[in-house]
Design an enzyme around this catalytic site. Sequence first.
Site, PDB file in Angstrom:
ATOM      1  CD1 TRP A  62      -2.025  -2.144   2.094  1.00 50.39           C
ATOM      2  CD2 TRP A  62      -2.862  -1.475   0.131  1.00 50.39           C
ATOM      3  NE1 TRP A  62      -2.985  -3.044   1.716  1.00 50.39           N
ATOM      4  CE2 TRP A  62      -3.519  -2.672   0.525  1.00 50.39           C
ATOM      5  CE3 TRP A  62      -3.231  -0.878  -1.078  1.00 50.39           C
ATOM      6  CZ2 TRP A  62      -4.523  -3.271  -0.247  1.00 50.39           C
ATOM      7  CZ3 TRP A  62      -4.222  -1.476  -1.854  1.00 50.39           C
ATOM      8  CH2 TRP A  62      -4.852  -2.657  -1.432  1.00 50.39           C
TER       9      TRP A  62
ATOM     10  CE  LYS B  95      -8.841  -3.363   4.026  1.00 50.18           C
ATOM     11  NZ  LYS B  95      -7.729  -2.511   3.648  1.00 50.18           N
TER      12      LYS B  95
ATOM     13  CG  ASP C 276      -3.333   3.852   4.114  1.00 50.53           C
ATOM     14  OD1 ASP C 276      -4.388   3.667   4.744  1.00 50.53           O
ATOM     15  OD2 ASP C 276      -2.977   3.148   3.142  1.00 50.53           O
TER      16      ASP C 276
HETATM   17  C1  PLP Z   1      -7.119  -2.112   2.216  1.00 51.22           C
HETATM   18  C2  PLP Z   1      -6.085  -1.060   2.268  1.00 51.22           C
HETATM   19  C3  PLP Z   1      -5.957  -0.079   1.263  1.00 51.22           C
HETATM   20  C4  PLP Z   1      -6.820  -0.072   0.026  1.00 51.22           C
HETATM   21  O1  PLP Z   1      -8.044   0.430   0.318  1.00 51.22           O
HETATM   22  P1  PLP Z   1      -9.158   0.645  -0.814  1.00 51.22           P
HETATM   23  O2  PLP Z   1     -10.245   1.308  -0.036  1.00 51.22           O
HETATM   24  O3  PLP Z   1      -9.521  -0.713  -1.338  1.00 51.22           O
HETATM   25  O4  PLP Z   1      -8.579   1.504  -1.875  1.00 51.22           O
HETATM   26  C5  PLP Z   1      -4.993   0.875   1.418  1.00 51.22           C
HETATM   27  N1  PLP Z   1      -4.182   0.905   2.500  1.00 51.22           N
HETATM   28  C6  PLP Z   1      -4.266  -0.018   3.470  1.00 51.22           C
HETATM   29  C7  PLP Z   1      -3.353   0.058   4.651  1.00 51.22           C
HETATM   30  C8  PLP Z   1      -5.223  -1.033   3.392  1.00 51.22           C
HETATM   31  O5  PLP Z   1      -5.325  -1.954   4.360  1.00 51.22           O
END
Ligand code: PLP
Length: 357
Positions: free
Chosen positions: A99, A190, A166
Amino acid sequence: MKKHNFNAGPSILPREVIENTAKAILDFNGSGLSLMEISHRAKDFQPVVDEAVALFKELLNIPEGYSVLFLGGGASLEFCMVPYNFLEKKAAYLNTGVWAKKAMKEAKAFGEVVEVASSAEATYTYIPKDYTIPADADYFHITTNNTIYGTEIKEDLDSPVPVIADMSSDIFSRPIDVSKYICIYGGAQKNLAPAGVTFVIVKNEAVGKVSRYIPTMLNYQTHIDGGSMFNTPPVVPIYAALQTLRWIKEQGGVKEMERRAIEKAEMLYGEIDRNKMFVGTVANKEDRSRMNICFVMAPEYKELEADFLKFATERGMVGIKGHRSVGGFRASCYNALPKESVQALIDCMKEFEALHA
Ligand SMILES: *Cc1c(COP(=O)(O)O)cnc(C)c1O
């Protein structure tokens, strides 16, 4: 048979969140209409957004001067919106996984990207610690929880430049000092809501500093001004997010979420470290994620990997297969996962050991 949902994302939500959302889909606030068939500007829906924003601010103790936005596009669109809005010349990124790498790739289209450190050479099994953040960078970007590799930065880092994080997979799992960040974002699927809504916590005065034109929908200012209602927001996921936020508050807030996360993680890592058939993929204890717990078969039991997966699946474990880039197993222990599910997985591991070791 009871299912224990260890899915990495989309993932487990509190039962009452699903039930309350299902009720609103059938009949929203006794209106005789579904949540799915009313205007987002209906007078009954605005309070949903307002309360969700207020609970974000309350639960995370967000200081004055920040906005909470509910957008579309997922965390993946934020990989692009962040540099669009904040990168004038140079940005620093910590490369802790897939990511983080995807975020860096987007930023490169807008300016110079400095990778301050990377753990790629060790399949991202640790969090790099010794690095220098260039003092002339516009921001420093981190991924606090690396969902695929099971590493986590569990404290708010000090940095000479503004930090952007993030927090897709560990938001609401510990108290955070929001004042250390200018932007925190994540996909909701999540730890918060079903897929479809992205949360962004942004410092108002950090927006509007870059010289480029920013397309309207990608400009944070648009959504700050529009209160997340510039266009039609994802109403059903926002409604579900509100139910989760209420649930977190009822349960005792993020401090209590953290206590439970630590308890569950200690239980499972304790068994991984004790059981001779398994090895944790993240050796440094301080880097181990509380949200995504990754482990593999010990070398001498390698050929039993598929057998354990089948054994655990037959006992109700769901979603414990590791990401294809890591292999082995990953047990995601998000806020909504009860301790009993962690215990059920531990029981499987013990039983399997008794049979084979
Ligand atoms: C799942 C995830 C993403 C991607 O998220 P989307 O909403 O599918 O774009 C990005 N960063 C992390 C840390 C993730 O766990």
